[in-house]
Structure formats: C-alpha cells, structure tokens
Design an enzyme around this catalytic site. Sequence first.
Site, mmCIF file in Angstrom:
data_model
loop_
_atom_site.group_PDB
_atom_site.id
_atom_site.type_symbol
_atom_site.label_atom_id
_atom_site.label_comp_id
_atom_site.label_asym_id
_atom_site.label_seq_id
_atom_site.Cartn_x
_atom_site.Cartn_y
_atom_site.Cartn_z
ATOM 1 C CG ASP A 1 -2.072 -0.981 1.017
ATOM 2 O OD1 ASP A 1 -2.210 -1.663 0.325
ATOM 3 O OD2 ASP A 1 -2.749 -1.075 2.225
ATOM 4 C CG HIS B 1 2.292 0.131 4.418
ATOM 5 N ND1 HIS B 1 1.887 -0.920 5.255
ATOM 6 C CD2 HIS B 1 1.017 0.787 4.130
ATOM 7 C CE1 HIS B 1 0.565 -0.843 5.825
ATOM 8 N NE2 HIS B 1 0.136 0.207 4.898
#
Length: 249
Positions: free
Chosen positions: A49, A200
Amino acid sequence: MNPWPIVVSAGVATAAGIAAWGAVGPSAELFGPTIRHTASAKTLALTFDDGPNPAVTPRLLDLFDRYSVRATFFLIGKFARACPDLVREISARGHSLGNHTDTHANLIFQSRRGIREELERCQDAVAAATHSDPPRWMRPPYGYRSPMLDGEVHRAGMQGIVMWSKIGWDWKPQPPERLIARLARAARPDGSHGDIIVLHDGDHRALGGDRHHVVAALEHWLPRWRDAGLEFVTIDSPAASDSARAPRA
C-alpha cells in the site's frame, strides 16, 4: 423503573458496535464481500500500500525479480501522477496494480460523491501512467469501509475490495528484526486457504517514506518462503481467492 430506555440504549449501542466492526474489521463483510485469502494454502499474495515510492519501490522490484515473485501494488493516485514512469515499471515487470484512492482519504467520513471522486481519480491516474486498463481491485485506506463503498467500487468498473489475512504493522520506521519476527506468523497453512499479506512500500503522507525495514524483512523471508514451496500470486491471478469474483445479483 421503566426498562425501555435501558433496552433501547443497549440496542443502539449494539447496533453501533456492529456498524463499527463492519467498517473497520478486516474480516467483516457487513458492507459487501471482500477478498482476504488466496485459494490455496500453497500460495501467498504479497500486497503493498501507499506507493509508488521512488525511494523504495525500485528496490522491491529488483528483489522480486531475483526470486521470481509477483506482487500487487495498491497505488495512491496523487503519487501515481507524480511518478508515472515508476507505475509503468511496476506493471511492465509483471506485477498487478490496485486502487488505494487518490489521496488516502478515510472513506468512512466521505460522502458518496467524495468516495466516487477518490476512486475515479486514482483509476484515471493509473490508467494514464500505464496507457492501459485501470485497476480491477481496490483496497480502502486504513481498511476502513462505509456502506456506500462497495457500490461505488463497482460503479467505477472495479471487481471488488481486497483486505488481508495478515498485516505487517510496518508503516512506521523500525528495526527490520521486528518485522521479520511478525512475518514468521505469515504463510502458515490455514485450512485450504493461503495468506494475503499487507505491507507498505510508501508513506501516504509524502513521497520518499522510509521503508528500508520492509525490504530487509523480505530479503530474509522470500528465499525461505520459496524453499517452503510457496507460490507467489497477484490478486489478478486465477490462483487468488474466488470469494469476490461471483457475479453480482
């Protein structure tokens, strides 16, 4: 003493609790179906993400090439517009692209129009960067969903919402050893399903976020997961879960 105010208050509190769980619980499907696992315990879906991030994403791409890994990157639209070449490179190297909204907005507090704009602007940014079709899947920032999200996801032409079965808690800089230890709990067989892991590669607050610990942790785990016989799949892969692929009524 009249018991009805107490009963009503308890009912309101219960309803509020259920709604809150439906909005933020990774396994909740109160507001629509989601994908949380792969279809086979022998497969693993690595998802990222908050990118693209020019400080980290290229390092991950090189690492993935080394181990023949394919992953899914849920991109923020404003960063896709800032780094179109990097978006193209992610796609060209065989990875899947997903929609993580345009600005990483908390969708619980967005109107229907606000959700629509967040999704569509991200779709447009990714499509413009790759000169191809926009993403088929989205992941809501923070995992937060509203009752309106599922309908707007499909209105934007996407197939569904992707959550996760394991999370790295990796969005703050930290010693790689902490993330390595957390990921030891990932990729363990859970019946007939495999894990979707959320990590991430970017920081939604700004480009260039420090995610060196993510790279280091994957340098540790990728060869071990590969030696354990796991196959790395993307969310677009036929090996991903079919739970959100059924035709809508």
